[in-house]
Design a protein around this motif. Structure first.
Motif, PDB file in Angstrom:
ATOM      1  N   ALA A   1       0.883  -1.361   0.005  1.00  0.00           N
ATOM      2  CA  ALA A   1      -0.082   0.112   0.081  1.00  0.00           C
ATOM      3  C   ALA A   1       0.710   1.129   0.058  1.00  0.00           C
ATOM      4  CB  ALA A   1      -0.906  -0.039   1.129  1.00  0.00           C
ATOM      5  N   LEU A   2       1.975   1.087   0.802  1.00  0.00           N
ATOM      6  CA  LEU A   2       3.059   2.302   0.705  1.00  0.00           C
ATOM      7  C   LEU A   2       3.366   2.497  -0.565  1.00  0.00           C
ATOM      8  CD1 LEU A   2       4.745   1.928   4.162  1.00  0.00           C
ATOM      9  CD2 LEU A   2       3.220   3.699   3.506  1.00  0.00           C
ATOM     10  N   ALA A   3       4.019   1.368  -1.507  1.00  0.00           N
ATOM     11  CA  ALA A   3       4.235   1.528  -2.525  1.00  0.00           C
ATOM     12  C   ALA A   3       3.503   2.074  -3.538  1.00  0.00           C
ATOM     13  CB  ALA A   3       5.069   0.270  -2.959  1.00  0.00           C
ATOM     14  N   MET A   4       2.184   2.123  -3.426  1.00  0.00           N
ATOM     15  CA  MET A   4       1.193   2.488  -4.384  1.00  0.00           C
ATOM     16  C   MET A   4       0.662   3.839  -3.750  1.00  0.00           C
ATOM     17  SD  MET A   4       1.733   0.265  -6.707  1.00  0.00           S
ATOM     18  CE  MET A   4       2.833  -1.305  -6.703  1.00  0.00           C
ATOM     19  N   ASP A   5       0.776   4.338  -2.823  1.00  0.00           N
ATOM     20  CA  ASP A   5       0.074   5.451  -2.219  1.00  0.00           C
ATOM     21  C   ASP A   5       0.509   6.532  -3.579  1.00  0.00           C
ATOM     22  OD1 ASP A   5      -0.675   6.401   0.846  1.00  0.00           O
ATOM     23  OD2 ASP A   5       0.091   8.057  -0.359  1.00  0.00           O
ATOM     24  N   GLU A   6      -0.746   7.450  -3.132  1.00  0.00           N
ATOM     25  CA  GLU A   6      -0.714   8.649  -4.336  1.00  0.00           C
ATOM     26  C   GLU A   6       0.516   9.594  -3.882  1.00  0.00           C
ATOM     27  OE1 GLU A   6      -4.273  10.576  -4.166  1.00  0.00           O
ATOM     28  OE2 GLU A   6      -5.405   8.790  -5.170  1.00  0.00           O
ATOM     29  N   ASN A   7       0.859   9.654  -2.486  1.00  0.00           N
ATOM     30  CA  ASN A   7       2.119  10.470  -2.382  1.00  0.00           C
ATOM     31  C   ASN A   7       3.306   9.630  -2.394  1.00  0.00           C
ATOM     32  OD1 ASN A   7       4.153  11.908  -0.776  1.00  0.00           O
ATOM     33  ND2 ASN A   7       3.106  12.074   1.003  1.00  0.00           N
ATOM     34  N   PRO A   8       4.076   9.886  -3.398  1.00  0.00           N
ATOM     35  CA  PRO A   8       5.022   9.036  -3.699  1.00  0.00           C
ATOM     36  C   PRO A   8       6.197   8.912  -2.636  1.00  0.00           C
ATOM     37  CG  PRO A   8       5.242  11.171  -4.866  1.00  0.00           C
ATOM     38  CD  PRO A   8       3.881  10.996  -4.181  1.00  0.00           C
ATOM     39  N   THR A   9       6.282  10.025  -1.715  1.00  0.00           N
ATOM     40  CA  THR A   9       7.426   9.671  -0.595  1.00  0.00           C
ATOM     41  C   THR A   9       6.960   8.440   0.155  1.00  0.00           C
ATOM     42  OG1 THR A   9       6.524  11.423   0.558  1.00  0.00           O
ATOM     43  CG2 THR A   9       8.145  11.897  -0.983  1.00  0.00           C
ATOM     44  N   ARG A  10       5.905   8.297   0.398  1.00  0.00           N
ATOM     45  CA  ARG A  10       5.354   7.093   1.383  1.00  0.00           C
ATOM     46  C   ARG A  10       6.091   5.894   1.011  1.00  0.00           C
ATOM     47  NH1 ARG A  10       0.814   7.488   4.106  1.00  0.00           N
ATOM     48  NH2 ARG A  10       1.725   5.972   5.369  1.00  0.00           N
ATOM     49  N   ALA A  11       6.408   5.581  -0.036  1.00  0.00           N
ATOM     50  CA  ALA A  11       7.162   4.315  -0.221  1.00  0.00           C
ATOM     51  C   ALA A  11       8.381   4.426   0.300  1.00  0.00           C
ATOM     52  CB  ALA A  11       7.370   4.285  -1.855  1.00  0.00           C
ATOM     53  N   LEU A  12       8.915   5.253   0.826  1.00  0.00           N
ATOM     54  CA  LEU A  12      10.310   5.207   1.534  1.00  0.00           C
ATOM     55  C   LEU A  12      10.159   4.836   2.881  1.00  0.00           C
ATOM     56  CD1 LEU A  12      12.096   8.510   0.199  1.00  0.00           C
ATOM     57  CD2 LEU A  12      12.396   6.447  -0.620  1.00  0.00           C
ATOM     58  N   GLU A  13       8.910   4.816   3.257  1.00  0.00           N
ATOM     59  CA  GLU A  13       8.569   4.183   4.593  1.00  0.00           C
ATOM     60  C   GLU A  13       8.371   2.706   4.771  1.00  0.00           C
ATOM     61  OE1 GLU A  13       5.020   6.206   6.120  1.00  0.00           O
ATOM     62  OE2 GLU A  13       5.785   8.110   5.464  1.00  0.00           O
ATOM     63  N   MET A  14       8.368   2.163   3.749  1.00  0.00           N
ATOM     64  CA  MET A  14       8.300   0.697   3.628  1.00  0.00           C
ATOM     65  C   MET A  14       9.391   0.063   4.379  1.00  0.00           C
ATOM     66  SD  MET A  14       7.823   0.170  -0.719  1.00  0.00           S
ATOM     67  CE  MET A  14       7.756  -1.416  -0.838  1.00  0.00           C
ATOM     68  N   SER A  15       9.175  -1.274   4.760  1.00  0.00           N
ATOM     69  CA  SER A  15       9.937  -2.066   5.754  1.00  0.00           C
ATOM     70  C   SER A  15      11.310  -2.265   5.171  1.00  0.00           C
ATOM     71  CB  SER A  15       9.180  -3.235   6.447  1.00  0.00           C
ATOM     72  OG  SER A  15       9.165  -4.042   5.447  1.00  0.00           O
TER      73      SER A  15
END
Length: 490
Positions: A437-451
């Motif tokens: 879900a983080l990888a596909m979030d509309e806010n692209p920076t959220r992907a950097l929070e992936m484990s």
């Protein structure tokens, strides 16, 4: 020509068959999870050593762990062939060499009889247990903590007869302790930094949750040396098997092929004995870490740096990707600017020369490993192969575009669609729904929070976040190939 003990003396003249007496060989090593890499690497070194007088008690018992159809089929095939198989070594500039490997003298599929498999490990003759259970198979989080709450581990701890490698090793150790049998040595052969320490942590953690007294005994008596392994060994598809058998003239149910390069560096810590591997090319040392860091952060990291973008650019095999000048430049720049400056070369190794050797190995058309296989399970591979380099690049304020490009490409890879609109299977068995879900979030920076990226510092670095967002937007708008062209230095 069928392959089994009865046909060994009738192999085609072009097939090399070691001349030691296999009937005199007895098992001294058990290997957990017998994949192609083990059969092209550790089993080969052991095959060599069995030809030395006085080494006949170091044959290998293979133990398959997974309860899936392909593993059951592998067990049946190897049992039908008495553990024999052909290995085709593929130099880039000379004819292939085909040999029969004779060191695997017994094969057990544990799901068929787990109690029997554990009892085999408890046999006093077994003095070393090696294993290749993949980078993610140790259930360690980003801090090095054993994930005891993981469903696979929690369920295993409830079983009377365990299924996981750690449970099996602990139960076999219990039987040995109770019978007064010397403990075996456990040798991890996976691409994991400090793999001996990681294996010890996993086994002891499982044991402590099951039987603290037994855990103390294991901690006191069992050695867990580290090692570094290296040999490119592609998956064998049905078409590969047919091609290999047609070339060799042997009807092998489980053929393997690999490059001609091979390397094994091992910490010399085997209290109950070991084969004379040093006589057949294995390097023994007191400190494996520098060697493993070079291999993980140059070879394995380069595989990821090539594999993930390569798939998205439409390539499917390594040798094809290495014909793309953009990918070659990416690897050259990653090695020269990002990876090598963060490393200390071990004795006898020149990092620039090692990098050139890697690129030449990747170009070998006879290997042509599948990029989708290389890209698979990247949630386990990227932290191990790239995490330290990323931390070093960010910590020194160096150019982070290549790292950002890789991470952005990984997010694009998770969509399962390449630059040309072609779909592919995404194999990420350890990537949870929250991370997806983080990888596909509309806010692209959220992907950097992936484990996957935990502890890299990427989500706390505004400059990196800005570059990452730029990369993601570029990939979405222009594709991976056009984005790569934009970041290359030359």
């Amino acid at each position: 020509m069928e392959l089994n003990t009865a046909t060994l003396d009738r192999m085609p003249a072009s097939v090399i068959v070691p001349d030691y007496d296999r009937t005199a060989v007895t098992p001294g090593i058990a290997h957990l999870s017998v994949g192609n890499f083990h059969r092209a690497h550790q089993a080969v070194y052991t095959d060599r050593v069995l030809g030395i007088p006085g080494q006949s008690d170091w044959g290998i018992v293979g133990i398959g762990l997974l309860d899936i159809a392909p593993e059951a089929e592998k067990a049946a095939a190897l049992q039908a062939q008495n553990g024999l198989y052909t290995l085709t070594e593929c130099p880039s500039d000379r004819p292939d060499v085909v040999r029969v490997v004779k060191s695997l003298v017994e094969y057990i599929h544990a799901p068929a009889d787990r109690v029997a498999a554990i009892r085999r490990l408890a046999d006093p003759a077994i003095r070393i247990v090696t294993m290749t259970i993949t980078e993610g198979g140790y259930y360690m989080d980003e801090t090095g903590r054993f994930m005891s709450e993981h469903p696979a581990i929690a369920e295993d701890l409830k079983r009377d007869v365990p299924h996981t490698p750690f449970g099996i090793l602990v139960e076999a150790s219990r039987l040995r302790r109770n019978a007064g049998v010397e403990p075996f040595t456990v040798l991890s052969c996976d691409n994991v930094p400090h793999n001996g320490h990681v294996a010890r942590n996993a086994v002891l953690s499982w044991a402590e949750l099951r039987d603290k007294e037994l855990a103390e005994w294991i901690g006191e008596h069992i050695a867990f040396p580290s090692c570094m392994v290296d040999r490119i060994t592609p998956a064998v598809r049905p078409a590969d098997a047919a091609r290999l058998n047609a070339a060799s003239g042997v009807n092998d149910l489980m053929p393997v092929f690999c490059e001609d390069f091979i390397q094994w560096v091992v910490e010399d810590n085997f209290p109950v004995g070991r084969p004379a591997w040093e006589k057949v090319g294995v390097l023994f040392t007191d400190n494996v870490a520098p060697y493993e860091q070079v291999k993980l952060r140059m070879l394995n990291a380069s595989h990821s740096m090539m594999g993930i973008p390569g798939v998205l650019m439409g390539h499917r095999v390594v040798s094809e990707a290495m014909k793309d000048a953009r990918i070659v430049s990416l690897l050259e720049e990653f090695l020269g600017f990002d990876s090598e400056p963060q490393l200390t070369a071990p004795p006898g190794i020149s990092l620039p020369e090692y990098g050139l050797l890697l690129l030449n190995r990747f170009r070998n058309p006879a290997i042509s490993d599948q990029l989708l296989r290389i890209a698979s399970d990247s949630s386990s591979k990227l932290p191990v192969f790239v995490g330290d380099t990323a931390r070093g690049v960010l910590g020194k304020g160096q150019d982070a575009r290549r790292i950002a490009f890789l991470l952005a490409s990984y997010c694009a890879y998770l969509t399962g669609r390449d630059d040309h609109g072609n779909t592919f299977e995404v194999v990420e068995p350890r990537l949870g729904a929250d991370d997806r879900a983080l990888a596909m979030d509309e806010n692209p920076t959220r992907a950097l929070e992936m484990s996957v990226f935990a502890g890299w510092g990427v989500d706390e670095n505004p400059q990196f976040s800005s570059i990452f967002v730029e990369m993601r937007n570029s990939i979405r708008e222009r594709g991976v190939a056009a984005t790569l062209e934009k970041i290359l230095v030359h």
